[in-house]
Design an enzyme around this catalytic site. Sequence first.
Site, PDB file in Angstrom:
ATOM      1  CD  GLU A 162      -2.341  -1.030   2.951  1.00 15.42           C
ATOM      2  OE1 GLU A 162      -1.916  -0.166   3.754  1.00 15.42           O
ATOM      3  OE2 GLU A 162      -3.194  -1.862   3.227  1.00 15.42           O
ATOM      4  CE  LYS A 176       5.689   5.064   6.555  1.00 14.49           C
ATOM      5  NZ  LYS A 176       5.466   6.455   6.950  1.00 14.49           N
ATOM      6  CG  ASP A 234       4.502  12.409   4.498  1.00 17.96           C
ATOM      7  OD1 ASP A 234       4.436  12.120   5.710  1.00 17.96           O
ATOM      8  OD2 ASP A 234       5.396  13.105   4.009  1.00 17.96           O
ATOM      9  CE1 TYR A 267      -2.753   3.052   8.620  1.00 19.76           C
ATOM     10  CE2 TYR A 267      -2.897   4.731   6.907  1.00 19.76           C
ATOM     11  CZ  TYR A 267      -2.527   4.343   8.189  1.00 19.76           C
ATOM     12  OH  TYR A 267      -1.936   5.235   9.025  1.00 19.76           O
ATOM     13  CE  LYS A 269       9.846   6.527   6.179  1.00 20.35           C
ATOM     14  NZ  LYS A 269      10.376   7.762   6.699  1.00 20.35           N
ATOM     15  CB  CYS A 302       9.625  47.175  -0.076  1.00 19.23           C
ATOM     16  SG  CYS A 302       8.624  46.366  -1.325  1.00 19.23           S
ATOM     17  CB  CYS A 358       7.312  50.162  -3.387  1.00 20.86           C
ATOM     18  SG  CYS A 358       7.296  49.910  -1.608  1.00 20.86           S
ATOM     19  CB  CYS A 414       6.722  46.259   2.027  1.00 19.69           C
ATOM     20  SG  CYS A 414       6.347  47.840   1.261  1.00 19.69           S
ATOM     21  CB  CYS A 421       3.970  48.360  -1.903  1.00 22.04           C
ATOM     22  SG  CYS A 421       5.002  46.988  -2.440  1.00 22.04           S
TER      23      CYS A 421
HETATM   24  S1  IVH Z   1      -0.026   0.567   8.882  1.00 24.50           S
HETATM   25  C1  IVH Z   1       1.063  -1.206  12.989  1.00 24.50           C
HETATM   26  N1  IVH Z   1      -0.401   1.505   6.480  1.00 24.50           N
HETATM   27  O1  IVH Z   1       3.043   5.375   8.619  1.00 24.50           O
HETATM   28  C2  IVH Z   1       1.077  -0.619  11.635  1.00 24.50           C
HETATM   29  N2  IVH Z   1       0.611   2.918   8.090  1.00 24.50           N
HETATM   30  O2  IVH Z   1       5.607   5.053   9.935  1.00 24.50           O
HETATM   31  C3  IVH Z   1       0.213   0.552  11.538  1.00 24.50           C
HETATM   32  N3  IVH Z   1       1.119   5.155   7.249  1.00 24.50           N
HETATM   33  O3  IVH Z   1       1.865   5.565  11.917  1.00 24.50           O
HETATM   34  C4  IVH Z   1       0.466   1.380  10.362  1.00 24.50           C
HETATM   35  N4  IVH Z   1       0.337   4.864   5.217  1.00 24.50           N
HETATM   36  O4  IVH Z   1       0.814   7.085  10.120  1.00 24.50           O
HETATM   37  C5  IVH Z   1       0.079   1.744   7.697  1.00 24.50           C
HETATM   38  N5  IVH Z   1      -0.840   2.219   4.303  1.00 24.50           N
HETATM   39  C6  IVH Z   1      -0.368   2.465   5.522  1.00 24.50           C
HETATM   40  C7  IVH Z   1       0.174   3.699   5.884  1.00 24.50           C
HETATM   41  C8  IVH Z   1       0.667   3.891   7.173  1.00 24.50           C
HETATM   42  C9  IVH Z   1       0.882   5.731   6.056  1.00 24.50           C
HETATM   43  C10 IVH Z   1       1.746   5.858   8.386  1.00 24.50           C
HETATM   44  C11 IVH Z   1       1.039   5.752   9.692  1.00 24.50           C
HETATM   45  C12 IVH Z   1       1.996   5.090  10.616  1.00 24.50           C
HETATM   46  C13 IVH Z   1       3.298   5.477   9.998  1.00 24.50           C
HETATM   47  C14 IVH Z   1       4.399   4.572  10.410  1.00 24.50           C
END
Ligand code: IVH
Length: 686
Positions: free
Chosen positions: A119, A121, A123, A230, A318, A412, A415, A430, A436
Amino acid sequence: MTASRPDPAAELARLAAEIARHDALYHGQDAPEISDAEYDALKARYRALLGEHPELRPAEDPDAHVGAPPAEGFAKLRHAEPMLSLDNVFDAGAFEEWQARIRRFLGLAPDTQVAMVGEPKIDGLSINLTYRDGRFVHGATRGDGILGEDVTANLRTIADIPRKLGDDAPDLIEIRGEIFLTKTDFLALNAAQEAAGEKLFANPRNAAAGSLRQKDAAITASRPLKLFAYALGAASRRPAPTHAEWLDRLRAWGFSVNPLSRPLADAAAAAAFQAELADQRAGLAYDIDGVVYKVDALDLQARLGFVGRAPRWAIAWKFPAEQATTRINRITIQVGRTGALTPVAELEPVGVGGVLVSRATLHNEDEIARKDFRVGDTVIVQRAGDVIPQLVGVVAEKRPPGAEKFVFPDHCPVCGSHAVRAADEAVRRCTNGLSCPAQVQERLRHFASRAALDIEGLGEKTVVEFFQAGLLESLPDIFDLPTHEAEIAAREGWGAVSAANLSRAIRARRAAPLEKFIFALGIRRIGEANAKLLARHYGSLASWEQAMLAAREVGSDARLELGSIAGIGPAIAQELVDFFDEARNVAVLDALAARMHVQDAVRTEGGQLAGKILVFTGTLERMTRDEAGARAEAAGAKVAKSVSRKTDFVVVGAEAGSKAAKAAELGVRVLSEDDFLAMAGASGPA
Ligand code: IVH
């Protein structure tokens, strides 16, 4: 001789404290100072050193907890099952290592493949949603993993969170997911923040966290937060046999689940998925910083369990930080709509993760000083969350000889006016808001807006149109627009009638009460309330202007008098002084005064009604109750409904009833309508 190595115990303690500080900035204040990659590097250094000296683990071990304790101001909620973190890997080797650990733990043959789901990840910030009997009862942020912040009221404003699950939901279930903002919504939010003179968010994650962690749910409601569900927390019964089927359940219950999530049979499929998402990353609507891989079978997940703060059954792979080095060719200063001066590094163009970067914001003068960016420096550029390029730091060895410290301008660049910095702010602005070119459109809009002079037909769109056409360059031009009526009538979308209406509306606003006029100037921190205070204190435009010019001198009588007005603090006084210190502003003000009739206000200072409490009773003959109330307030009095010992005067009209009797009983002074008018002063508010 050997170079002295730092004492490992001291170094570990230093790293632990440094990590704790960044944890607090990131989780507690949504305001990180370093990039995720720098943070990861810090942690890697800490863990490597700890690996060499396991006996030296500091008392405050950053690996012992996740996140930060819940902030003050939110009630705490205990997660039924702790919310943990994920271990990270950065390459295929470490990923295969993770799989091998799983096989060893489960006693599987080395060639067995454990099926997974991959999945994106996201942010954003993780959230725990609790449902009882299929109904949403509360939700919390991760907090320290055990106790989160109760943000239920805010979560109820998010459309992506179902209020009810299907009939097949367990009695109790915790559903976890990520709250986020799309990149576009983040940019729009920052543009709105900038226009309102509010602080900008560093990236979509911070903006999402800041938007969710609001005391006022109405603010959260105004931010387009989204959710991807998720994960499963506590549950009274297991809702599905595999993670993939659990995601289907979530979809069936109305959650949005990331459509890119995919079942993967083996490590090779995972590596291919990783490469595919890395390719797609820049084009996605939201930020992702890697891929999370989870063992698909939930019974295997249960057997694998947790080690420390992270599950054995999941890993975050990552993306490598997208970094490159390049040179700062110039540092330029941009001026925003509110007059904020923002330094920008003009870079030798360089590709970072598939995008050509040629400029990066340097935020403000403190940031430049902290990282000591200089023209000619080689710097590390990073694309943070794919949206905004960031400068991570300077490559010190490559600084050309003679590179000079950057001196932030105090004028500035657009101006030429003074640019000043309030004591409590990082931003330099400014001071010439009125003419301006970078700011004037915003000021024109404000001047004509409903709360200010309320010029019908001169809204934001028209201001922009006339500004671009050269009809409006500065505030006084507004009052010259009627002389261009024929030209306006000939413009597309106008016509004789609309142009004449606009002229009429403008002429009608040539006369304006002093407090509206002061407010309309758009001086920072001078909102409607402060404008009123100033108008009532100084009475006329001429005496206000004279007093403000005199107040520029520190310690002058005028400055002391300004500071003595109840409600006008030192920061407000400073804004006024800065405004009048800029001759261009005074010139605009005088040009406006020449075209307008700014009406005097009733001075409250020393007035007989100032600070008094009045009650009206009976029918007044020369004005309505509302008008009388407005006059009383303009003279600095407060109007109350009923008579008490605190009442100073009761104004009695015809056929007065019990209130007049009560006044007599309490010995409160009774005024006739004429007495009242005499005390309130002849010239009432317009
Ligand atoms: S599972 C015990 N799935 O990543 C596992 N986390 O670095 C629970 N995150 O705290 C997390 N996408 O905020 C999971 N598809 C995903 C995610 C995800 C983002 C974040 C989440 C977690 C952090 C860990």
